[in-house]
Scaffold this motif. Structure first.
Motif, mmCIF file in Angstrom:
data_model
loop_
_atom_site.group_PDB
_atom_site.id
_atom_site.type_symbol
_atom_site.label_atom_id
_atom_site.label_comp_id
_atom_site.label_asym_id
_atom_site.label_seq_id
_atom_site.Cartn_x
_atom_site.Cartn_y
_atom_site.Cartn_z
ATOM 1 N N UNK A 1 0.789 -1.252 0.235
ATOM 2 C CA UNK A 1 0.247 0.049 -0.115
ATOM 3 C C UNK A 1 0.700 0.901 -0.136
ATOM 4 N N UNK A 2 1.785 0.486 0.823
ATOM 5 C CA UNK A 2 3.070 2.606 0.845
ATOM 6 C C UNK A 2 3.655 2.789 0.081
ATOM 7 N N UNK A 3 3.784 1.453 -0.618
ATOM 8 C CA UNK A 3 4.592 1.440 -2.557
ATOM 9 C C UNK A 3 3.574 1.963 -3.416
ATOM 10 N N UNK A 4 2.532 2.330 -3.262
ATOM 11 C CA UNK A 4 1.555 2.697 -4.165
ATOM 12 C C UNK A 4 1.417 4.108 -3.614
ATOM 13 N N UNK A 5 1.592 4.907 -2.188
ATOM 14 C CA UNK A 5 1.582 6.183 -1.993
ATOM 15 C C UNK A 5 3.219 6.854 -2.080
ATOM 16 N N UNK B 1 14.277 13.398 4.160
ATOM 17 C CA UNK B 1 13.171 13.508 4.860
ATOM 18 C C UNK B 1 13.295 12.208 5.867
ATOM 19 N N UNK B 2 14.302 11.566 4.671
ATOM 20 C CA UNK B 2 14.412 9.932 6.043
ATOM 21 C C UNK B 2 15.347 10.721 7.068
ATOM 22 N N UNK B 3 16.195 11.690 6.417
ATOM 23 C CA UNK B 3 17.272 11.776 7.567
ATOM 24 C C UNK B 3 16.963 12.094 8.603
ATOM 25 N N UNK B 4 16.080 13.390 8.392
ATOM 26 C CA UNK B 4 14.927 14.501 9.682
ATOM 27 C C UNK B 4 13.762 13.090 10.194
ATOM 28 N N UNK C 1 8.357 2.080 5.472
ATOM 29 C CA UNK C 1 8.731 3.379 4.679
ATOM 30 C C UNK C 1 9.484 3.062 3.274
ATOM 31 N N UNK C 2 10.962 2.374 4.364
ATOM 32 C CA UNK C 2 11.526 2.574 3.314
ATOM 33 C C UNK C 2 11.162 1.085 2.880
ATOM 34 N N UNK C 3 10.941 0.242 2.972
ATOM 35 C CA UNK C 3 10.641 -0.380 1.899
ATOM 36 C C UNK C 3 9.875 -1.022 0.787
ATOM 37 N N UNK D 1 19.988 -4.627 2.548
ATOM 38 C CA UNK D 1 20.177 -4.760 3.673
ATOM 39 C C UNK D 1 19.041 -3.897 5.079
ATOM 40 N N UNK D 2 18.113 -3.191 4.081
ATOM 41 C CA UNK D 2 17.088 -2.497 5.311
ATOM 42 C C UNK D 2 16.529 -4.199 5.314
ATOM 43 N N UNK D 3 15.963 -4.854 4.714
ATOM 44 C CA UNK D 3 15.152 -6.312 4.568
ATOM 45 C C UNK D 3 15.839 -7.171 6.091
ATOM 46 N N UNK D 4 17.029 -7.438 5.727
ATOM 47 C CA UNK D 4 18.308 -8.123 6.593
ATOM 48 C C UNK D 4 18.244 -7.902 7.853
ATOM 49 N N UNK D 5 18.561 -6.328 8.065
ATOM 50 C CA UNK D 5 18.085 -5.396 9.216
ATOM 51 C C UNK D 5 16.529 -6.224 10.221
ATOM 52 N N UNK D 6 15.701 -5.578 8.831
ATOM 53 C CA UNK D 6 14.418 -5.860 10.288
ATOM 54 C C UNK D 6 13.899 -6.577 10.449
#
Length: 374
Positions: free
Chosen positions: A85-89, A131-134, A171-173, A206-211
Protein backbone atom coordinates in the motif's frame (compact mmCIF):
# COMPACT_ATOMS: atom_id res chain seq x y z
CA UNK A 1 -16.81 11.79 -58.97
CA UNK A 2 -13.90 12.65 -56.75
CA UNK A 3 -12.36 9.86 -54.77
CA UNK A 4 -11.32 10.79 -51.27
CA UNK A 5 -7.85 9.61 -50.31
CA UNK A 6 -7.28 7.88 -47.04
CA UNK A 7 -5.38 9.86 -44.48
CA UNK A 8 -1.85 8.60 -43.99
CA UNK A 9 -1.24 10.57 -40.82
CA UNK A 10 -0.01 8.51 -37.93
CA UNK A 11 -1.95 8.64 -34.64
CA UNK A 12 -0.72 11.20 -32.12
CA UNK A 13 2.13 10.01 -29.95
CA UNK A 14 1.55 10.29 -26.22
CA UNK A 15 4.11 12.36 -24.42
CA UNK A 16 6.17 11.02 -21.55
CA UNK A 17 4.49 13.44 -19.14
CA UNK A 18 1.03 12.18 -20.18
CA UNK A 19 2.06 8.55 -19.74
CA UNK A 20 3.57 9.27 -16.33
CA UNK A 21 0.47 11.17 -15.21
CA UNK A 22 -1.77 8.38 -16.51
CA UNK A 23 0.07 5.78 -14.41
CA UNK A 24 -0.09 8.07 -11.39
CA UNK A 25 -3.88 8.38 -11.81
CA UNK A 26 -4.28 4.61 -11.99
CA UNK A 27 -2.15 4.12 -8.87
CA UNK A 28 -4.15 6.82 -7.08
CA UNK A 29 -7.37 5.00 -7.88
CA UNK A 30 -5.99 1.71 -6.53
CA UNK A 31 -4.87 3.41 -3.31
CA UNK A 32 -8.29 5.03 -2.92
CA UNK A 33 -9.91 1.59 -3.15
CA UNK A 34 -8.05 0.51 0.01
CA UNK A 35 -8.95 3.75 1.81
CA UNK A 36 -12.63 3.54 0.85
CA UNK A 37 -12.66 -0.05 2.02
CA UNK A 38 -12.18 1.19 5.58
CA UNK A 39 -15.61 2.85 5.43
CA UNK A 40 -17.55 -0.39 5.03
CA UNK A 41 -17.75 -3.13 7.61
CA UNK A 42 -17.50 -5.93 5.07
CA UNK A 43 -14.20 -4.74 3.57
CA UNK A 44 -12.73 -2.98 6.62
CA UNK A 45 -10.99 -6.08 7.95
CA UNK A 46 -9.19 -6.62 4.64
CA UNK A 47 -8.36 -2.95 4.02
CA UNK A 48 -6.98 -2.35 7.48
CA UNK A 49 -4.21 -4.88 6.80
CA UNK A 50 -2.94 -2.67 3.97
CA UNK A 51 -3.33 0.73 5.61
CA UNK A 52 -2.33 0.29 9.27
CA UNK A 53 0.59 -1.42 10.96
CA UNK A 54 0.01 -4.99 12.10
CA UNK A 55 1.23 -7.19 14.98
CA UNK A 56 0.93 -4.75 17.86
CA UNK A 57 1.42 -5.81 21.47
CA UNK A 58 0.33 -3.77 24.47
CA UNK A 59 2.73 -4.02 27.39
CA UNK A 60 1.42 -3.25 30.88
CA UNK A 61 2.60 -0.15 32.68
CA UNK A 62 5.75 -0.48 34.77
CA UNK A 63 6.96 1.44 37.79
CA UNK A 64 8.85 3.88 35.56
CA UNK A 65 5.79 4.39 33.33
CA UNK A 66 2.94 3.99 35.77
CA UNK A 67 0.56 6.33 33.97
CA UNK A 68 0.23 4.61 30.58
CA UNK A 69 0.95 1.31 28.88
CA UNK A 70 3.29 0.93 25.94
CA UNK A 71 2.21 -0.34 22.50
CA UNK A 72 4.98 -2.09 20.58
CA UNK A 73 5.11 -3.97 17.29
CA UNK A 74 6.84 -6.99 15.80
CA UNK A 75 7.01 -8.10 12.17
CA UNK A 76 5.09 -10.76 10.25
CA UNK A 77 3.87 -11.84 6.84
CA UNK A 78 1.06 -9.23 6.83
CA UNK A 79 3.69 -6.50 6.59
CA UNK A 80 3.96 -7.30 2.87
CA UNK A 81 0.44 -5.93 2.38
CA UNK A 82 1.33 -2.75 4.26
CA UNK A 83 4.50 -2.35 2.21
CA UNK A 84 2.46 -2.75 -0.98
CA UNK A 85 0.00 0.00 0.00
CA UNK A 86 2.72 2.49 0.93
CA UNK A 87 4.55 1.58 -2.26
CA UNK A 88 1.51 2.97 -4.09
CA UNK A 89 1.70 6.08 -1.91
CA UNK A 90 5.39 6.47 -2.82
CA UNK A 91 4.54 6.28 -6.54
CA UNK A 92 1.93 9.04 -6.11
CA UNK A 93 4.35 11.29 -4.19
CA UNK A 94 7.02 10.61 -6.81
CA UNK A 95 4.65 11.76 -9.56
CA UNK A 96 3.67 14.90 -7.63
CA UNK A 97 7.31 15.94 -7.10
CA UNK A 98 8.09 15.19 -10.74
CA UNK A 99 5.17 17.15 -12.17
CA UNK A 100 4.97 20.18 -9.89
CA UNK A 101 8.67 20.70 -9.07
CA UNK A 102 11.18 18.96 -11.32
CA UNK A 103 9.38 19.31 -14.66
CA UNK A 104 8.90 23.05 -14.13
CA UNK A 105 12.61 23.49 -13.39
CA UNK A 106 13.54 21.38 -16.43
CA UNK A 107 11.46 23.59 -18.73
CA UNK A 108 13.23 26.70 -17.47
CA UNK A 109 16.76 25.31 -17.55
CA UNK A 110 16.47 23.53 -20.95
CA UNK A 111 18.65 20.58 -19.97
CA UNK A 112 19.90 18.00 -22.44
CA UNK A 113 18.50 14.48 -22.35
CA UNK A 114 21.39 13.19 -20.23
CA UNK A 115 21.21 16.04 -17.74
CA UNK A 116 17.43 15.81 -17.74
CA UNK A 117 17.41 12.21 -16.47
CA UNK A 118 20.21 12.82 -13.96
CA UNK A 119 18.50 15.95 -12.67
CA UNK A 120 15.25 14.03 -12.13
CA UNK A 121 17.10 11.22 -10.36
CA UNK A 122 18.98 13.57 -8.03
CA UNK A 123 15.85 15.63 -7.39
CA UNK A 124 13.81 12.62 -6.31
CA UNK A 125 16.58 11.04 -4.23
CA UNK A 126 17.60 14.27 -2.49
CA UNK A 127 13.99 14.81 -1.35
CA UNK A 128 13.76 11.23 -0.06
CA UNK A 129 17.17 11.31 1.65
CA UNK A 130 16.41 14.62 3.37
CA UNK A 131 13.04 13.39 4.65
CA UNK A 132 14.52 10.07 5.84
CA UNK A 133 17.44 11.82 7.62
CA UNK A 134 15.10 14.12 9.54
CA UNK A 135 12.74 11.29 10.42
CA UNK A 136 15.54 8.90 11.43
CA UNK A 137 17.31 11.56 13.51
CA UNK A 138 14.05 12.26 15.36
CA UNK A 139 13.77 8.55 16.24
CA UNK A 140 17.41 8.43 17.39
CA UNK A 141 16.90 11.40 19.69
CA UNK A 142 13.53 10.27 21.05
CA UNK A 143 14.84 6.79 21.93
CA UNK A 144 18.17 8.02 23.39
CA UNK A 145 20.39 6.27 20.85
CA UNK A 146 22.87 9.14 20.81
CA UNK A 147 23.31 9.41 24.59
CA UNK A 148 23.58 5.62 25.08
CA UNK A 149 25.26 3.81 22.12
CA UNK A 150 25.06 0.44 23.94
CA UNK A 151 21.39 0.29 22.91
CA UNK A 152 22.68 -0.92 19.53
CA UNK A 153 23.45 -4.37 20.98
CA UNK A 154 22.07 -4.39 24.51
CA UNK A 155 18.96 -6.48 25.24
CA UNK A 156 19.11 -8.23 21.86
CA UNK A 157 16.90 -9.46 20.14
CA UNK A 158 15.14 -6.19 19.40
CA UNK A 159 12.02 -7.96 18.16
CA UNK A 160 9.65 -5.35 19.60
CA UNK A 161 9.63 -1.95 17.93
CA UNK A 162 7.92 1.34 18.61
CA UNK A 163 5.39 2.68 16.13
CA UNK A 164 7.88 5.17 14.67
CA UNK A 165 10.57 2.52 14.27
CA UNK A 166 8.36 0.02 12.46
CA UNK A 167 6.70 2.67 10.30
CA UNK A 168 10.15 3.94 9.31
CA UNK A 169 11.21 0.50 8.07
CA UNK A 170 7.89 -0.05 6.28
CA UNK A 171 8.32 3.29 4.52
CA UNK A 172 11.91 2.46 3.55
CA UNK A 173 10.97 -0.89 2.05
CA UNK A 174 7.98 0.67 0.26
CA UNK A 175 10.11 3.41 -1.28
CA UNK A 176 12.77 1.10 -2.66
CA UNK A 177 10.17 -1.37 -3.96
CA UNK A 178 8.46 1.51 -5.75
CA UNK A 179 11.75 2.21 -7.56
CA UNK A 180 11.24 -0.92 -9.73
CA UNK A 181 8.07 0.29 -11.52
CA UNK A 182 9.55 3.79 -11.68
CA UNK A 183 12.24 2.42 -14.00
CA UNK A 184 9.46 1.79 -16.50
CA UNK A 185 7.47 4.95 -15.74
CA UNK A 186 10.51 7.19 -16.18
CA UNK A 187 11.53 5.50 -19.43
CA UNK A 188 15.02 4.81 -18.14
CA UNK A 189 17.71 4.15 -20.74
CA UNK A 190 18.74 0.54 -21.18
CA UNK A 191 22.36 1.26 -20.27
CA UNK A 192 21.27 2.85 -16.96
CA UNK A 193 18.93 0.02 -15.89
CA UNK A 194 21.66 -2.38 -14.57
CA UNK A 195 23.17 0.39 -12.40
CA UNK A 196 19.78 1.24 -10.90
CA UNK A 197 18.88 -2.40 -10.31
CA UNK A 198 22.15 -2.92 -8.44
CA UNK A 199 21.75 -0.07 -5.96
CA UNK A 200 18.01 -0.73 -5.48
CA UNK A 201 18.80 -4.37 -4.74
CA UNK A 202 21.54 -3.41 -2.27
CA UNK A 203 19.20 -1.09 -0.38
CA UNK A 204 16.45 -3.72 -0.17
CA UNK A 205 18.88 -6.44 0.86
CA UNK A 206 20.36 -4.49 3.76
CA UNK A 207 17.14 -2.85 4.97
CA UNK A 208 15.18 -6.11 4.86
CA UNK A 209 18.11 -7.92 6.50
CA UNK A 210 18.23 -5.49 9.42
CA UNK A 211 14.44 -5.69 9.75
CA UNK A 212 14.17 -9.49 9.67
CA UNK A 213 17.24 -10.19 11.81
CA UNK A 214 16.01 -7.75 14.50
CA UNK A 215 19.03 -5.50 13.98
CA UNK A 216 16.75 -2.50 13.51
CA UNK A 217 18.72 -0.31 15.96
CA UNK A 218 21.98 -0.73 14.07
CA UNK A 219 20.21 -0.46 10.72
CA UNK A 220 18.60 2.85 11.67
CA UNK A 221 21.92 4.44 12.66
CA UNK A 222 23.68 3.24 9.52
CA UNK A 223 20.82 4.39 7.28
CA UNK A 224 20.79 7.90 8.73
CA UNK A 225 24.56 8.13 8.34
CA UNK A 226 24.48 6.85 4.76
CA UNK A 227 21.49 8.96 3.73
CA UNK A 228 23.12 12.15 4.96
CA UNK A 229 26.20 11.56 2.79
CA UNK A 230 24.08 10.64 -0.23
CA UNK A 231 21.88 13.70 0.25
CA UNK A 232 24.95 15.92 0.13
CA UNK A 233 26.05 14.30 -3.15
CA UNK A 234 22.71 14.69 -4.91
CA UNK A 235 22.10 18.24 -3.71
CA UNK A 236 25.61 19.13 -4.93
CA UNK A 237 24.78 17.60 -8.30
CA UNK A 238 21.60 19.69 -8.50
CA UNK A 239 23.59 22.87 -7.90
CA UNK A 240 26.17 21.73 -10.44
CA UNK A 241 23.50 21.27 -13.11
CA UNK A 242 22.17 24.78 -12.46
CA UNK A 243 25.68 26.27 -12.69
CA UNK A 244 28.85 24.26 -13.36
CA UNK A 245 30.86 26.61 -11.15
CA UNK A 246 29.36 25.02 -8.02
CA UNK A 247 31.82 22.17 -7.41
CA UNK A 248 32.77 22.71 -3.77
CA UNK A 249 29.96 20.45 -2.64
CA UNK A 250 31.60 17.47 -4.34
CA UNK A 251 34.83 18.07 -2.40
CA UNK A 252 32.96 18.09 0.91
CA UNK A 253 31.01 15.01 -0.15
CA UNK A 254 34.24 13.16 -1.02
CA UNK A 255 35.60 13.70 2.51
CA UNK A 256 32.35 12.75 4.22
CA UNK A 257 31.96 9.72 1.97
CA UNK A 258 35.24 8.22 3.18
CA UNK A 259 34.43 9.10 6.80
CA UNK A 260 30.98 7.56 6.40
CA UNK A 261 32.45 4.28 5.20
CA UNK A 262 34.87 4.20 8.16
CA UNK A 263 32.12 4.97 10.69
CA UNK A 264 29.90 2.30 9.16
CA UNK A 265 32.61 -0.33 9.54
CA UNK A 266 33.45 0.79 13.08
CA UNK A 267 29.83 0.71 14.27
CA UNK A 268 29.19 -2.64 12.58
CA UNK A 269 32.25 -4.32 14.09
CA UNK A 270 31.56 -2.76 17.49
CA UNK A 271 27.92 -3.93 17.50
CA UNK A 272 28.12 -7.32 15.79
CA UNK A 273 31.74 -8.31 16.44
CA UNK A 274 32.01 -7.24 20.08
CA UNK A 275 28.60 -6.38 21.54
CA UNK A 276 26.58 -9.33 20.27
CA UNK A 277 29.53 -11.71 20.50
CA UNK A 278 29.69 -11.14 24.27
CA UNK A 279 25.96 -11.55 24.85
CA UNK A 280 24.83 -14.40 27.08
CA UNK A 281 22.10 -15.74 24.83
CA UNK A 282 23.73 -17.06 21.65
CA UNK A 283 21.23 -19.72 20.58
CA UNK A 284 19.27 -19.66 17.35
CA UNK A 285 15.60 -19.19 18.25
CA UNK A 286 13.17 -18.27 15.46
CA UNK A 287 10.19 -17.93 17.78
CA UNK A 288 11.98 -15.39 19.98
CA UNK A 289 13.66 -13.70 17.02
CA UNK A 290 17.16 -14.43 18.27
CA UNK A 291 19.70 -14.79 15.44
CA UNK A 292 22.78 -14.14 17.53
CA UNK A 293 24.92 -17.07 16.37
CA UNK A 294 28.40 -17.10 14.91
CA UNK A 295 27.32 -17.92 11.35
CA UNK A 296 24.81 -15.06 11.22
CA UNK A 297 27.28 -12.59 12.71
CA UNK A 298 29.92 -13.53 10.14
CA UNK A 299 27.36 -13.22 7.32
CA UNK A 300 26.24 -9.78 8.53
CA UNK A 301 29.78 -8.43 8.85
CA UNK A 302 30.80 -9.94 5.52
CA UNK A 303 27.86 -8.35 3.68
CA UNK A 304 28.55 -4.96 5.24
CA UNK A 305 32.29 -5.10 4.53
CA UNK A 306 31.81 -6.27 0.94
CA UNK A 307 29.27 -3.52 0.29
CA UNK A 308 31.53 -0.84 1.76
CA UNK A 309 34.47 -2.12 -0.30
CA UNK A 310 32.32 -2.08 -3.44
CA UNK A 311 31.24 1.50 -2.74
CA UNK A 312 34.83 2.60 -2.14
CA UNK A 313 35.90 0.95 -5.39
CA UNK A 314 33.18 2.82 -7.29
CA UNK A 315 34.13 6.02 -5.49
CA UNK A 316 37.83 5.71 -6.41
CA UNK A 317 36.98 5.02 -10.06
CA UNK A 318 34.67 8.03 -10.07
CA UNK A 319 37.36 10.30 -8.65
CA UNK A 320 39.98 9.01 -11.10
CA UNK A 321 37.64 9.58 -14.02
CA UNK A 322 36.95 13.14 -12.88
CA UNK A 323 40.69 13.79 -12.49
CA UNK A 324 41.40 12.49 -16.00
CA UNK A 325 38.62 14.57 -17.51
CA UNK A 326 39.83 17.65 -15.67
CA UNK A 327 43.45 17.13 -16.75
CA UNK A 328 42.38 16.47 -20.37
CA UNK A 329 40.28 19.61 -20.39
CA UNK A 330 43.15 21.78 -19.14
CA UNK A 331 45.87 20.22 -21.33
CA UNK A 332 45.08 22.15 -24.59
CA UNK A 333 45.09 25.44 -22.71
CA UNK A 334 48.72 25.01 -21.68
CA UNK A 335 51.19 26.24 -24.34
CA UNK A 336 54.89 25.76 -24.54
CA UNK A 337 56.87 28.79 -23.43
CA UNK A 338 58.86 30.18 -26.38
CA UNK A 339 62.59 30.62 -26.01
CA UNK A 340 63.94 34.16 -25.85
CA UNK A 341 66.69 34.80 -28.40
CA UNK A 342 69.67 37.05 -27.84
CA UNK A 343 69.75 40.53 -29.19
CA UNK A 344 66.13 41.31 -28.26
CA UNK A 345 65.54 44.59 -26.52
CA UNK A 346 64.11 44.60 -23.04
CA UNK A 347 61.37 46.93 -24.23
CA UNK A 348 60.02 44.31 -26.63
CA UNK A 349 60.10 41.72 -23.89
CA UNK A 350 57.94 43.87 -21.65
CA UNK A 351 55.46 44.45 -24.46
CA UNK A 352 54.80 40.72 -24.77
CA UNK A 353 53.85 40.13 -21.16
CA UNK A 354 54.03 41.23 -17.58
CA UNK A 355 57.23 40.90 -15.57
CA UNK A 356 58.92 38.98 -18.37
CA UNK A 357 56.22 36.32 -18.82
CA UNK A 358 55.17 35.64 -22.39
CA UNK A 359 51.45 35.69 -23.10
CA UNK A 360 49.57 33.84 -25.81
CA UNK A 361 48.96 37.07 -27.68
CA UNK A 362 52.61 38.13 -27.77
CA UNK A 363 54.06 39.92 -30.77
CA UNK A 364 56.99 37.48 -31.01
CA UNK A 365 54.90 34.39 -31.60
CA UNK A 366 55.83 32.31 -34.72
CA UNK A 367 52.53 33.18 -36.37
CA UNK A 368 53.14 36.93 -36.08
CA UNK A 369 56.70 36.64 -37.38
CA UNK A 370 55.41 34.80 -40.42
CA UNK A 371 52.89 37.54 -41.11
CA UNK A 372 55.61 40.20 -40.88
CA UNK A 373 57.87 38.37 -43.34
CA UNK A 374 55.05 38.14 -45.83
Amino acid sequence: MAIRKKSTKSPPVLSHEFILQNHADIVSCVAMVFLLGLMFEITAKASIIFVTLQYNVTLPATEEQATESASLYYYGIKDLATVFFYMLVAIIIHAIIQEYVLDKINRRMHFSKTKHSKFNESGQLSAFYLFSCIWGTFILISENYISDPTILWRAYPHNLMTFQMKFFYIAQLAYWFHAFPEIYFQKTKKEDIPRQLVYIGLYLFHIAGAYLLNLNHLGLVLLVLHYFVEFLFHISRLFYFSDEKYQKGFSLWAVLFVLGRLLTLILSVLTVGFGLARAENQKLDFSAGNFNVLAVRIAVLASICITQAFMMWKFINFQLRRWREHSTFQAPAVKKKPTVTKGRSSRKGTENGVNGTVTSNGADSPRNRKEKSS
